[in-house]
Design a protein around this motif. Structure first.
Motif, PDB file in Angstrom:
ATOM      1  N   GLY A 247     -19.801  50.561  48.387  1.00  0.00           N
ATOM      2  CA  GLY A 247     -21.119  50.598  48.818  1.00  0.00           C
ATOM      3  C   GLY A 247     -21.851  50.633  46.664  1.00  0.00           C
ATOM      4  O   GLY A 247     -21.597  49.102  46.406  1.00  0.00           O
ATOM      5  N   SER A 248     -22.102  51.651  46.738  1.00  0.00           N
ATOM      6  CA  SER A 248     -22.148  51.632  44.766  1.00  0.00           C
ATOM      7  C   SER A 248     -21.293  51.509  43.759  1.00  0.00           C
ATOM      8  O   SER A 248     -21.069  51.804  42.178  1.00  0.00           O
ATOM      9  CB  SER A 248     -23.051  52.630  44.506  1.00  0.00           C
ATOM     10  OG  SER A 248     -22.901  53.504  44.419  1.00  0.00           O
ATOM     11  N   GLN A 249     -19.987  52.019  44.608  1.00  0.00           N
ATOM     12  CA  GLN A 249     -18.664  52.349  43.914  1.00  0.00           C
ATOM     13  C   GLN A 249     -17.803  51.264  43.777  1.00  0.00           C
ATOM     14  O   GLN A 249     -17.122  50.033  44.288  1.00  0.00           O
ATOM     15  CB  GLN A 249     -17.367  52.820  44.250  1.00  0.00           C
ATOM     16  CG  GLN A 249     -19.052  54.541  44.195  1.00  0.00           C
ATOM     17  CD  GLN A 249     -19.244  55.179  43.047  1.00  0.00           C
ATOM     18  OE1 GLN A 249     -17.772  55.315  42.081  1.00  0.00           O
ATOM     19  NE2 GLN A 249     -20.571  55.308  42.932  1.00  0.00           N
ATOM     20  N   ALA A 250     -17.521  50.843  41.850  1.00  0.00           N
ATOM     21  CA  ALA A 250     -16.465  49.377  41.956  1.00  0.00           C
ATOM     22  C   ALA A 250     -14.638  49.669  42.517  1.00  0.00           C
ATOM     23  O   ALA A 250     -14.100  50.725  42.174  1.00  0.00           O
ATOM     24  CB  ALA A 250     -16.145  49.383  40.468  1.00  0.00           C
ATOM     25  N   GLN A 251     -14.371  48.990  42.707  1.00  0.00           N
ATOM     26  CA  GLN A 251     -13.053  48.990  43.719  1.00  0.00           C
ATOM     27  C   GLN A 251     -11.564  48.640  43.021  1.00  0.00           C
ATOM     28  O   GLN A 251     -10.759  49.254  42.941  1.00  0.00           O
ATOM     29  CB  GLN A 251     -13.109  48.963  44.789  1.00  0.00           C
ATOM     30  CG  GLN A 251     -14.115  49.871  45.342  1.00  0.00           C
ATOM     31  CD  GLN A 251     -13.803  51.372  45.517  1.00  0.00           C
ATOM     32  OE1 GLN A 251     -12.629  51.753  46.305  1.00  0.00           O
ATOM     33  NE2 GLN A 251     -14.617  51.907  45.409  1.00  0.00           N
ATOM     34  N   GLY A 252     -12.066  47.320  42.730  1.00  0.00           N
ATOM     35  CA  GLY A 252     -11.275  46.514  41.930  1.00  0.00           C
ATOM     36  C   GLY A 252     -10.806  44.891  42.093  1.00  0.00           C
ATOM     37  O   GLY A 252     -12.558  44.784  42.250  1.00  0.00           O
ATOM     38  N   THR A 253     -10.093  44.574  41.690  1.00  0.00           N
ATOM     39  CA  THR A 253     -10.939  42.561  41.110  1.00  0.00           C
ATOM     40  C   THR A 253      -9.373  42.242  42.535  1.00  0.00           C
ATOM     41  O   THR A 253      -8.675  42.661  42.824  1.00  0.00           O
ATOM     42  CB  THR A 253     -10.565  42.138  39.806  1.00  0.00           C
ATOM     43  OG1 THR A 253      -9.523  42.439  39.647  1.00  0.00           O
ATOM     44  CG2 THR A 253     -11.756  42.694  38.854  1.00  0.00           C
ATOM     45  N   LEU A 254     -10.521  41.215  43.222  1.00  0.00           N
ATOM     46  CA  LEU A 254      -9.256  40.229  44.069  1.00  0.00           C
ATOM     47  C   LEU A 254      -8.163  39.711  43.435  1.00  0.00           C
ATOM     48  O   LEU A 254      -8.152  39.305  42.629  1.00  0.00           O
ATOM     49  CB  LEU A 254     -10.460  39.530  45.191  1.00  0.00           C
ATOM     50  CG  LEU A 254      -9.269  38.289  45.719  1.00  0.00           C
ATOM     51  CD1 LEU A 254      -9.527  39.398  47.113  1.00  0.00           C
ATOM     52  CD2 LEU A 254     -10.371  37.585  46.521  1.00  0.00           C
ATOM     53  N   SER A 255      -6.866  39.537  44.218  1.00  0.00           N
ATOM     54  CA  SER A 255      -5.920  39.609  44.087  1.00  0.00           C
ATOM     55  C   SER A 255      -5.736  38.524  44.705  1.00  0.00           C
ATOM     56  O   SER A 255      -4.861  37.175  44.052  1.00  0.00           O
ATOM     57  CB  SER A 255      -4.936  40.233  43.801  1.00  0.00           C
ATOM     58  OG  SER A 255      -3.173  39.943  43.041  1.00  0.00           O
ATOM     59  N   PRO A 271      -6.805  47.501  41.781  1.00  0.00           N
ATOM     60  CA  PRO A 271      -7.833  48.707  42.167  1.00  0.00           C
ATOM     61  C   PRO A 271      -8.044  49.137  40.603  1.00  0.00           C
ATOM     62  O   PRO A 271      -7.477  48.773  39.262  1.00  0.00           O
ATOM     63  CB  PRO A 271      -6.572  50.019  42.573  1.00  0.00           C
ATOM     64  CG  PRO A 271      -5.756  49.571  43.453  1.00  0.00           C
ATOM     65  CD  PRO A 271      -5.705  47.723  43.064  1.00  0.00           C
ATOM     66  N   ILE A 272      -8.906  49.050  40.488  1.00  0.00           N
ATOM     67  CA  ILE A 272     -10.282  48.778  38.585  1.00  0.00           C
ATOM     68  C   ILE A 272      -9.651  50.192  37.984  1.00  0.00           C
ATOM     69  O   ILE A 272      -9.797  49.712  36.893  1.00  0.00           O
ATOM     70  CB  ILE A 272     -11.460  49.532  38.884  1.00  0.00           C
ATOM     71  CG1 ILE A 272     -12.223  48.896  37.853  1.00  0.00           C
ATOM     72  CG2 ILE A 272     -12.557  50.948  39.404  1.00  0.00           C
ATOM     73  CD1 ILE A 272     -12.537  47.550  37.268  1.00  0.00           C
ATOM     74  N   GLN A 273      -9.025  51.379  38.584  1.00  0.00           N
ATOM     75  CA  GLN A 273      -8.481  52.542  37.634  1.00  0.00           C
ATOM     76  C   GLN A 273      -7.529  51.925  36.892  1.00  0.00           C
ATOM     77  O   GLN A 273      -7.974  52.565  35.722  1.00  0.00           O
ATOM     78  CB  GLN A 273      -8.933  54.046  38.581  1.00  0.00           C
ATOM     79  CG  GLN A 273      -9.916  54.322  39.284  1.00  0.00           C
ATOM     80  CD  GLN A 273     -10.037  53.447  40.481  1.00  0.00           C
ATOM     81  OE1 GLN A 273      -9.100  52.641  41.149  1.00  0.00           O
ATOM     82  NE2 GLN A 273     -10.788  53.780  40.726  1.00  0.00           N
ATOM     83  N   GLN A 274      -6.463  50.708  37.519  1.00  0.00           N
ATOM     84  CA  GLN A 274      -5.558  50.980  36.664  1.00  0.00           C
ATOM     85  C   GLN A 274      -5.935  50.051  35.386  1.00  0.00           C
ATOM     86  O   GLN A 274      -5.204  49.984  34.450  1.00  0.00           O
ATOM     87  CB  GLN A 274      -4.377  49.373  37.798  1.00  0.00           C
ATOM     88  CG  GLN A 274      -2.761  49.546  36.634  1.00  0.00           C
ATOM     89  CD  GLN A 274      -3.035  50.739  36.491  1.00  0.00           C
ATOM     90  OE1 GLN A 274      -1.847  51.233  37.669  1.00  0.00           O
ATOM     91  NE2 GLN A 274      -2.177  50.672  35.347  1.00  0.00           N
ATOM     92  N   VAL A 275      -6.730  49.140  35.722  1.00  0.00           N
ATOM     93  CA  VAL A 275      -7.951  48.396  34.256  1.00  0.00           C
ATOM     94  C   VAL A 275      -8.150  49.129  33.185  1.00  0.00           C
ATOM     95  O   VAL A 275      -7.785  48.694  32.006  1.00  0.00           O
ATOM     96  CB  VAL A 275      -8.052  47.401  35.512  1.00  0.00           C
ATOM     97  CG1 VAL A 275      -8.735  46.379  34.314  1.00  0.00           C
ATOM     98  CG2 VAL A 275      -7.988  46.819  36.512  1.00  0.00           C
TER      99      VAL A 275
END
Length: 293
Positions: A247-255, A271-275
């Motif tokens: 949706g409108s929520q950032a989840q992370g970056t492709l590894s 996952p974006i929260q770790q970054v």
């Protein structure tokens, strides 16, 4: 025959007593627009130190902006009702940094923008750590430099930062999609079974579902990454670091992943929260603007 009037001749009594016709604001504006057209016609030879010009009805003049006043006077030579206004800097073209955009490094390699973030007054793009591990200066679409690698965490995790040092780039809260731009409004994590979508510079925009969370992945040669989320989406080389959204929520970056988009495959994202927590970053978010498609 009517009387001929010229400067220095006496006026007939009837003409002497007549009041001159006042010049209307519309006539003044028309004259200024004519002057503007003259300056526009000189665009092909305008020096870089003349940064612009515009009609200013309030002062009944065309204002010429310049970092070099003498150059502005030369540019506008022969024209009346010109006002020179000194400015300290020239304007520059700006480009937007969006999730999914292509980024390349000066040492060879191509990846994708994940998200824009800041720490204090310092600007960053978040991408994959195995991308920033390459080093070098990174550039955006069109080859305009963005800046150097700032931080890399890989292996163990797979995230890194490129500092946005070039003033040519504007950070946004947008992610490329096949129907315009997605607005990044937050970073609430998706659960197993939820839909997520990838925006990558090679495979473009497509969606799938979360299959597992907190997975440890062995990419081989000692490159083990933990805490990844697995999806049933495909990806291709160059998509690394690209945006994962729900949706409108950032989840992370492709590894990384296995397979490909021709025959199907699966992918893993960081996952974006770790970054954000590791590097003390604030994700750039915002409401969708009216011009977003």
């Amino acid at each position: 025959m009517g009387a001929l009037l010229s400067v220095g001749m006496a006026l007939p009594a009837s003409a002497a007593s007549a009041s001159p016709e006042p010049i209307s604001s519309a006539q003044r504006l028309l004259a200024l627009q004519g002057l503007m057209a003259v300056l526009d016609s000189r665009s092909g030879s305008v020096p870089n130190s003349v940064t612009g010009w515009y009609v200013d009805p309030a002062s009944n003049s065309v204002v010429v902006l310049a970092t070099d006043d003498a150059a502005a006077r030369t540019f506008a030579a022969g024209q009346r009702h010109v006002r020179i206004e000194h400015v300290d800097a020239r304007p520059r073209l700006l480009a937007d940094l969006r999730g999914g955009d292509t980024i390349t490094t000066s040492v060879g390699g191509r990846c994708s923008v994940g998200f824009n973030a800041i720490s204090g007054h310092t600007r960053y793009i978040i991408t994959a750590g195995h991308c920033t591990k390459l080093g070098g200066t990174w550039s955006g679409p069109g080859g305009t430099a963005i800046g150097p690698v700032a931080k890399t965490t890989f292996p163990g995790h797979d995230f890194g930062l490129v500092e946005v040092t070039s003033a040519a780039w504007e950070q946004t809260h947008d992610v490329d999609s096949d129907h315009g731009y997605l607005n990044v409004a937050g970073d609430a994590p998706a659960a197993v079974g939820d839909q997520v979508c990838l925006s990558g510079s090679t495979s473009g925009y497509h969606c799938g579902k979360v299959v597992a969370v907190g997975e440890t992945v062995n990419y081989g040669d000692g490159d083990v990454v933990n805490g990844l989320t697995r999806t049933d989406m495909c990806a291709e080389a160059g998509d690394s670091g690209g945006s994962i959204m729900s949706g409108s929520q950032a989840q992370g970056t492709l590894s990384g992943g296995s397979g490909g988009c021709l025959l199907g495959g699966q992918t893993y994202f960081q996952p974006i929260q770790q970054v954000l927590s590791t590097y003390g970053l604030t994700l750039i978010t915002g409401a969708a603007s009216q011009d977003q498609r």
